[in-house]
Every structure is written in structure tokens, then in C-alpha cells.
Design an enzyme around this catalytic site. Sequence first.
Site, PDB file in Angstrom:
ATOM      1  N   THR A  42       0.852  -1.191   0.000  1.00 32.33           N
ATOM      2  CA  THR A  42       0.000   0.000   0.000  1.00 32.33           C
ATOM      3  C   THR A  42       0.884   1.236   0.000  1.00 32.33           C
ATOM      4  O   THR A  42       1.990   1.212   0.548  1.00 32.33           O
ATOM      5  CB  THR A  42      -0.954  -0.010   1.206  1.00 32.33           C
ATOM      6  OG1 THR A  42      -1.810   1.130   1.142  1.00 32.33           O
ATOM      7  CG2 THR A  42      -0.212   0.000   2.532  1.00 32.33           C
ATOM      8  N   GLU A  69      -4.502  -2.744   4.926  1.00 33.90           N
ATOM      9  CA  GLU A  69      -4.105  -3.294   6.218  1.00 33.90           C
ATOM     10  C   GLU A  69      -5.224  -4.084   6.898  1.00 33.90           C
ATOM     11  O   GLU A  69      -4.995  -4.729   7.933  1.00 33.90           O
ATOM     12  CB  GLU A  69      -3.673  -2.160   7.171  1.00 33.90           C
ATOM     13  CG  GLU A  69      -2.398  -1.441   6.783  1.00 33.90           C
ATOM     14  CD  GLU A  69      -2.630  -0.281   5.806  1.00 33.90           C
ATOM     15  OE1 GLU A  69      -3.665  -0.296   5.088  1.00 33.90           O
ATOM     16  OE2 GLU A  69      -1.789   0.619   5.761  1.00 33.90           O
ATOM     17  N   LYS A 115      -6.681  10.219  -2.505  1.00 38.03           N
ATOM     18  CA  LYS A 115      -7.193   8.987  -3.105  1.00 38.03           C
ATOM     19  C   LYS A 115      -7.948   9.322  -4.382  1.00 38.03           C
ATOM     20  O   LYS A 115      -9.033   9.877  -4.353  1.00 38.03           O
ATOM     21  CB  LYS A 115      -8.086   8.227  -2.137  1.00 38.03           C
ATOM     22  CG  LYS A 115      -8.267   6.780  -2.623  1.00 38.03           C
ATOM     23  CD  LYS A 115      -8.290   5.812  -1.471  1.00 38.03           C
ATOM     24  CE  LYS A 115      -8.050   4.384  -1.888  1.00 38.03           C
ATOM     25  NZ  LYS A 115      -8.285   3.464  -0.783  1.00 38.03           N
ATOM     26  N   TRP A 132      -3.960   5.510  -4.335  1.00 38.17           N
ATOM     27  CA  TRP A 132      -3.332   6.528  -3.490  1.00 38.17           C
ATOM     28  C   TRP A 132      -2.311   7.360  -4.271  1.00 38.17           C
ATOM     29  O   TRP A 132      -1.556   6.823  -5.082  1.00 38.17           O
ATOM     30  CB  TRP A 132      -2.604   5.891  -2.312  1.00 38.17           C
ATOM     31  CG  TRP A 132      -3.492   5.255  -1.288  1.00 38.17           C
ATOM     32  CD1 TRP A 132      -3.581   3.927  -1.018  1.00 38.17           C
ATOM     33  CD2 TRP A 132      -4.380   5.910  -0.394  1.00 38.17           C
ATOM     34  NE1 TRP A 132      -4.478   3.713  -0.010  1.00 38.17           N
ATOM     35  CE2 TRP A 132      -4.988   4.912   0.399  1.00 38.17           C
ATOM     36  CE3 TRP A 132      -4.731   7.243  -0.168  1.00 38.17           C
ATOM     37  CZ2 TRP A 132      -5.921   5.202   1.389  1.00 38.17           C
ATOM     38  CZ3 TRP A 132      -5.662   7.531   0.820  1.00 38.17           C
ATOM     39  CH2 TRP A 132      -6.268   6.534   1.587  1.00 38.17           C
TER      40      TRP A 132
END
Lengths: 541, 541
Positions: B182, B327, B435, B440
Site C-alpha cells: 500500500t 491493512e 485517493k 493513493w
Amino acid sequence: MMMQTPLTMTQMIKRAERFFPKKEVVSRTASGIQRFTYKEIAERTRRLAEALQKLEVERGDKVGTLAWNHHRHLEAYFAIPCSGAVLHTVNIRLSPQHIVYIINHAEDKVLLIDSDIVPLIEAVKDKLSSVKAFIIMTDDQELPETSLSPVYHYEKLLAEATGDYEFPDDLDENSPAGMCYTSATTGNPKGVIYSHRGIVLHSMALGMADSAGVSEKDIAMPVVPMFHVNAWGLPFAAVWFGTNLVMPGPYFTPKLLAELIQEEKVTITAGVPTIWLGLLKELDENEYDMRSLRSILCGGSAAPKGMIKAFEQKHNIPFMHAYGMTETSPLVVISTLKSYQEELSYEERLDLKSKQGILVPGLEMKIVGKDGEASWDGKEMGELAIRGPWIASEYYKDERTADGFRDGWLYTGDVVTIDEEGFMKIVDRTKDLIKSGGEWISSVDLENALMAHEAVFEAAVVAVPHEEWQERPVACVVLKDAFKGKTDKQELLEFLKPQFAKWWLPDEILFLNEIPKTSVGKFLKMALRDQVHKELTEMNE
Amino acid sequence: MMMQTPLTMTQMIKRAERFFPKKEVVSRTASGIQRFTYKEIAERTRRLAEALQKLEVERGDKVGTLAWNHHRHLEAYFAIPCSGAVLHTVNIRLSPQHIVYIINHAEDKVLLIDSDIVPLIEAVKDKLSSVKAFIIMTDDQELPETSLSPVYHYEKLLAEATGDYEFPDDLDENSPAGMCYTSATTGNPKGVIYSHRGIVLHSMALGMADSAGVSEKDIAMPVVPMFHVNAWGLPFAAVWFGTNLVMPGPYFTPKLLAELIQEEKVTITAGVPTIWLGLLKELDENEYDMRSLRSILCGGSAAPKGMIKAFEQKHNIPFMHAYGMTETSPLVVISTLKSYQEELSYEERLDLKSKQGILVPGLEMKIVGKDGEASWDGKEMGELAIRGPWIASEYYKDERTADGFRDGWLYTGDVVTIDEEGFMKIVDRTKDLIKSGGEWISSVDLENALMAHEAVFEAAVVAVPHEEWQERPVACVVLKDAFKGKTDKQELLEFLKPQFAKWWLPDEILFLNEIPKTSVGKFLKMALRDQVHKELTEMNE
């Protein structure tokens, strides 16, 4: 890596408290119907946990309950395991000697007892070796007269608690949370310990769309007693998901169940076939509005096809057949049809629905026949074996573990087929047990008792199908020559009476000249069942 | 006690194979639509596992995928973890340098690559330090011309396998099954490892009636890329439950999605708001039959209220808002209404549905404000922290773990409120991330790049709301005095271009005299956002 947060039951009651404080528990007790919000239930649960702590109940200690389905029993369902102790639900329908055995074997430290069950415990109290305190669950302001001691009033204990008890957050997911005893082929019942992990996973399984789909939107009524395999886990799932609960309390009638469904708008209910046969009769005879009911969950014994059809076709109530046992938490298979099976004719769907169903995600099953694993063709038969995280791995402190558990699998004692679509169907039982109205009866224990009578040469007890109770015991007796024509049915029944619960007594005693046996001298029960069936049919003609 | 059978993913593919061999996967690849039964998918999965074994992929080895949503990617989703290796889904929208970083950081041993993505890997192949083999997933009979070596043809590998591979049954439930990187506030992406246990529990959560309720009766179309948090876990749940899958493949258009929903009778689909805005436009302009669709699952960014309303009111398609992150596997909260909330007016329900939702069973959440835990009153704000068995406990071999994980909780970086009913709503973000269309963008990396330009004195990049992409970056630049009036927007954009993916480039560059700062000199992004909003509004007038 992922967090190692344990799968423990504390999250269930905390979620109800935090997210669903307004949702409701409707509880019928001896004095009528009471209503509680989950906010109240959670607070009372914390108070009960605190009270048990004051009575020196520590982690791992067993706390027994002898109670019907009501809000106090529900509070015990969470206060005991969520404080680290072990909830031991005692089957109050067992014989007094078995009740004594399991309380002593579990080493219950405290007993929570419904007031109407107090006499049962008073009668055996001197035989209880581990119990340090009795708590009576009563609606009355004061305790009844009792010889139990030390004895406490449930509501007073709650009132005296500060209410600021916090559930521990360091419980191990593999630590014991509950326990329940199940009848053995002979002798004393055998205990099963449920872990926090097992109960959490089983509850998730109950909530899955493809199994029972228990949801916040449901209003769930567990009719199955809370002393039968945790009322099939429904109270755990319901509290976790914020589902309204309707607890039908003691000594309910079909009429009462129908009224509760109608008035409380119950959407899902669970129980054994005997209960649903009673309800069906009530619905056939009187008018009720059952439109809220999205599912009747039926297990414990095979549901007769005619009953499933009557509920679905005549009363438009969906019927869900399931299978499990004390050793399996209990949900193992459930007869939800696959999408493409919905297109079959009703009779074909009914055939599938009267099978026990397909496996819930998370478990494994196989059929073990004489020559190893049998194939899934709907024909090959063998004993059903099950494996998974909510299946017991042993009986509690019991040598009989070796009988049921082998190579990491539970051997169920049920002879089954599984068809090509994975639907399991029970065809026979390897164990000498009779299931009457959801409760087990040991044919071996009845046989041994009969053979202890001076007139009896040999005796075999078999299950015969019964419309209301699914199965009932019938005894086949060969009298010693000297007693032939002299000893009758009544005498033998009188002889059995003091030794067993009333509902264990055989419905019929047939006198035979001999009992069919295998080459090694074992009773040939299958042949005997056929013979009994023939004799009974002739008797009724 | 209960059996210690592990929660591993092998049970998922085995269940599809055993109970749902007739169910289907519809896969759109470069050459059109293909259909497979789960029987075929399971067999191909076993063959892929065998092929990987021959390529010396061992337990714990990482296997990377660079692929769209199709049946081969689905096979990799199971063949890799179910053989004990680790499925590393590489986000193909990252910059080439980030892709190189994560493949090297994960130490991927084998890469499975869609043929259209091969050039991307060819361009960086000399920088890959751990890759021992490349497998190209193509519909063509032969491999494309490529400089990758050693290189294998996916279908030929499968054809060469014997097909008698058996999945191991001794995997540890806590062993790694998957991984995904990420974006960080700055610098290289951070890796998250998914365990078998986490994926199994997350899949159960997806199947629960009160969350997404994924069921055998569904036809599920994951539009969210399979390189985004396991396509939100939908492929795992669908295979486990025997749910038909529709895989939309590469470069789809809103028209294609609408056609797939109509023709394949999709019941549930999942993706980011940008996708649904596109679909909405398509539905507004052309006639489709969307009656099969029971739910659009939307996450990744907050869904605009107007869009939810348009789907529900104009097109009669139920919309389900959810929240999660890489996550968190990702499902954390979902906006399913409580039974009594269904009685609210549509506008009130819409207000609730545009919040992110309530917590899925199995997790815990809290708001941490300046003064400790904030209350759940819909007003107090703070950072959302989450805990539970499918929440990451760390970043893979990364010092930045300390930033996000404290005291056993994941700190999300999202500023939220939670109302009295437990509905969570995102109000801001503590991290400097933007975003855009579900991906991202690091404002800090853009700022650092801009400040490396000789003309720039200081630069701040903020997110501005965008109708199609939810957020887009806008840069605020203070030029050095000597460059004022000389350096323009075009020059700075040209300067950024070689350093970032095209969609990272700021939509606008505003030249300011100063950037508002805190007393300790940090950019005051909230004030800056207001200022930017004002300037942009003036520009557009």
C-alpha cells in the site's frame, strides 16, 4: 502478519451492548412475560459475573445451570464464559443419578437453578461433592423454602453488585467456555468441552447467508432447550448480531409457541421434530398469523417428509432441516438448496429437504465403510466422520474417547449416504441409542436392567418409529422356561420404573421365543426391528 | 476440547470442487469471454500448483501476479497459497520504480504476468533481483516475443502437469498466504502479509447475512482489481461458497460492465466510486435490465450521497457502502441498516447509508482524540483505530510499522466520528495522501519533487474533491523571488512528468505568496484546502 487477537466470546456481549442496546429479549418465566433491552441484559450479565467472582468462581471453574430458556439463563450463558469460567448446562431431563454423576464429574462449583427444579437438586444434594453454592433463579422477592445451603437469590446477588465489572481481555481462544454431557450407549453420560474459539466460529457459521443466516433483522426463538448443545448456539449468535430473542420459558404448549410467534413476529425458530409436530397440529386446528416466520430450523432427529411438506405447502412456512450433535456444537449440515436446485419440482426439492443437507463452510466430512472411504453417490453407506474447529476432539476425562475419536476425526455412529450434490442422509445408527423427542435413551441400559429381573432369560430393546416422538423403545424379552406365561408386561414395567426416567420406559414389551443373533452371539438388531415392526402391526390390526 | 483443525484456504477450493463442481466462472480476457466450471477451475488450480512446484516454488516463497481480473488470476489466488507459497498481487498502476521496489522487497521468486503487462516488466527486468522465472498468461497458442527469461507459457505449464497434485493438509493457519503493498505518505510502498487464518475469517465475515451476505445463490462480479487488497476478498468467499463469478478482465468500460450485469444476471458487484459513477452515467443514457443486482458494494473512497440516491431511487439498485484498507483485508465497517432504521424516511436512511457503516462482527474499533478515547456521539472526532484477527499487526520488514501500529491497534490515519448507533463516518485524513479513483497519491512525494525545482521556494499539495475521481491533487507553489512571473505551471508539470505515473500529476498548480503554517512550521493543510477551494472557485467563475 495479522494480529493475534483471540476468538473469544467477550466480543459478543460487548457488541450487543455497544451497537444494539435498544434491541430486545422477550423472556417468559413462571410469572409471565418480561422484556429487557440488550443494554439491560448486558448490565445484568456484568452484575452476574461480578457476583460469581464474589462467590470465588475462578478461571476454569465450572458453573452448572439447571434451567429453562429465559433471560436469566441467557445472562449465565455470557457471564460465566466471559469471566473465564465454564458454563455447564445440565440436562434436567436426565435421571437423578446421571445428574449427580455429571455435576460431580464436571466438578461444578456453583449451581444456578430454576425454582421449579430445586426439589430435584434437594433430593440429591448430599451426593454432590464439589458444589460450594446454590443460586436460585426466581421471580419471587424471596427464596423458596429449601434445604440447599449456602443458597443465594439471583436477583439479590445482581442488586448487590456494583455493576462496574469489566470482562477480561486476556482469555485464550482455546480455553474452555462451556460444556455439555451427552448420553452414552451405556452407563454415564460423556462430557464435551466447548472452547471460545469453537463457539465464535460456530456462531459465524450460523450467521452465514448459506446456513441459518441469523441476522440483526431476525427475531429468533430457540425452542430447543438451553441444556441441549447450547440451544444449538442460537443465543450466542443472536446476542453477537443484535438479534431480538424470544425465550419461551418452562412448560410451553404448542398453543403458546404459536402465540409467541404471532405476537412477537418471530422470524426464525429452532427445535426437534416432536415440537414441530405439535405446532403443526395447533396450526391445523386454529388460525394464527405466521407470516413473520422465514424459517423453522429442525434438528435432533430426522424430520418426517410429510411434516416438512405440511409446513411448506399448507402453511407456507419454509422449513430448514439440519444435523448435528453435542460433539459438534452442533451445526454440521443444513438442507439449504443450491441455486439450480430451486428449479426442481416441489417433490424433488422435498426429497432434498428431507435429507439432512450439505456441509456448512469450515468443516469436513467423509463416509467410512467397511472398505475405507465410501463414494458420494447417494447409495454407498458407511459411518459419517466429521472434522473441523467446532468439533470435539475428546470426551472430558473419559476413557470412552477412544470409541468416538480416531485419526483426528469424530466418528458419529450415524450410518449415512452422501449424494453427488453433497447432500447427506442418515440411514441408520451404529450405536444402541434411541432418540425420543430429541432426547437419547440407551437400549443397552434398559436391556441390562431387564436381564437383572429373575424371570428374564434375555432381553433386547429396539427403536420403533413413532409419529410424535420420532422413536420409542420397545423391549423384546425371552423368559426363562419356569416363568413363561407367569411374568407379564406390567410386572416388568413396574420393575424398571424406579431405575429410569419415566419417558425411558418401553412403550411395549414383546415376549419372544428367541432373539435373532449374529454368529458371534450379538443381537441382530436390524432383523429384530423388522420382526418387532411385524408383530406390532399385527397387534394393531 | 475442540479439534485444533487449522483455518486454512485449502478447504475453500476443495469445497468448490466437491460441492459445487457445476457452478461457473465467467472470465473475460483479451480474446473474449470464456466459461469454466468450478470442476475445471479446481483442476487447473491443481495443475498450476504442480507447475509452480516444478519451478521450485517452496513453502513461504513469494509468487507475484501482475494481472487483471480473470480466471487465470483466480487460479493463482488458490494455487499459490494452497500449496504453501505466498500470493503477492502487484499493483500494476504503481510507478515502474515502485513496482521494482516491491517485487525486490517481497523477494518474488516467480512472476505471473498478463501479456499486455509484459512490456512494463521487460523495461525493468534488469533491476529485479529475486525473480527466477516468468510465466505469461495469454490466450494465444504461443508466447509473445519477449526479452524475459526464463519464460513459460501458462497454458502449456498446465497442460504438462499430471493433474494429480494434492494440496498439503499441514499448513499452519498463521502462515502467510498473501501479500499486498500500500502507498505510504512518502517513499516506497509498505507491504502487508495476509495469513490463512485472516483470509478464512474475513471470508466468513463476507458471507454473513448482516455484512455482504455472499452466498451460493449470488453471481458475484468483482470490479475492484485483484491487485487491490485481494479484490476485497470476494474471490476467496465466492469460491468457498460456490458462488458464480464474473471476472470483467482488462480495460472494461461502463458499457461492458452494464452488459455483463445484464447478460450474466450479476447479483452483487464491488468497486470504487469512480467505477459506479461511470456505470450510473451509462444507465442514465441507455436501457439495461439491472433487476438481478441485489447490491452494489462500494468502498475505497467515500461514495457521494447523490450517487447512492441515484442508484437506489432512479434505478432501484440497492447500494452498500463499506470501508476498509489494505491493512484490514479490507472489510471493517459496512452500512447495513438496523431493522428499526428501515422505518426511517428515505432521506434519513440515505444519511446513514452515506456514512461508512457499522462494525462487522469479529473486529473492534475506537476513536482516539487528543484527550484519549472519544465518545460515540456523532460529533467528537479522532483517529480511527481498529483491532481484530484480519487486521495487520505490522508492515513487512519495514521500520514504518511504528507509525501505524501502537498498543496492539492499527491507527488508520482516518479522522472519523461514530454516532450513537455505532455508524462510523470519515471526516478527514491525518495522512498526506490523496485517493484518486481508488488509488493513493502521495502529496509529500509530489511536494518534494516540486521543491527540487530550482524556481520553487516551497510547495504543498492538497486533495480537492473531484466528481469523477473523488479526489485529485492540486499543488500550491511559492516561487523564489528571482523566478516570480517567469516560471509557469507548464514548466513545473513537464518537470514532474518523468518522475511519476501520469495520473499522479496535479490537476492544477496555484502560485501563492505564502503557505499557511502551524507554529512549528508545518503546512496547515486544512487552511490551505479552504484557500485552494476558494481560488479554484474564482478561477471557474
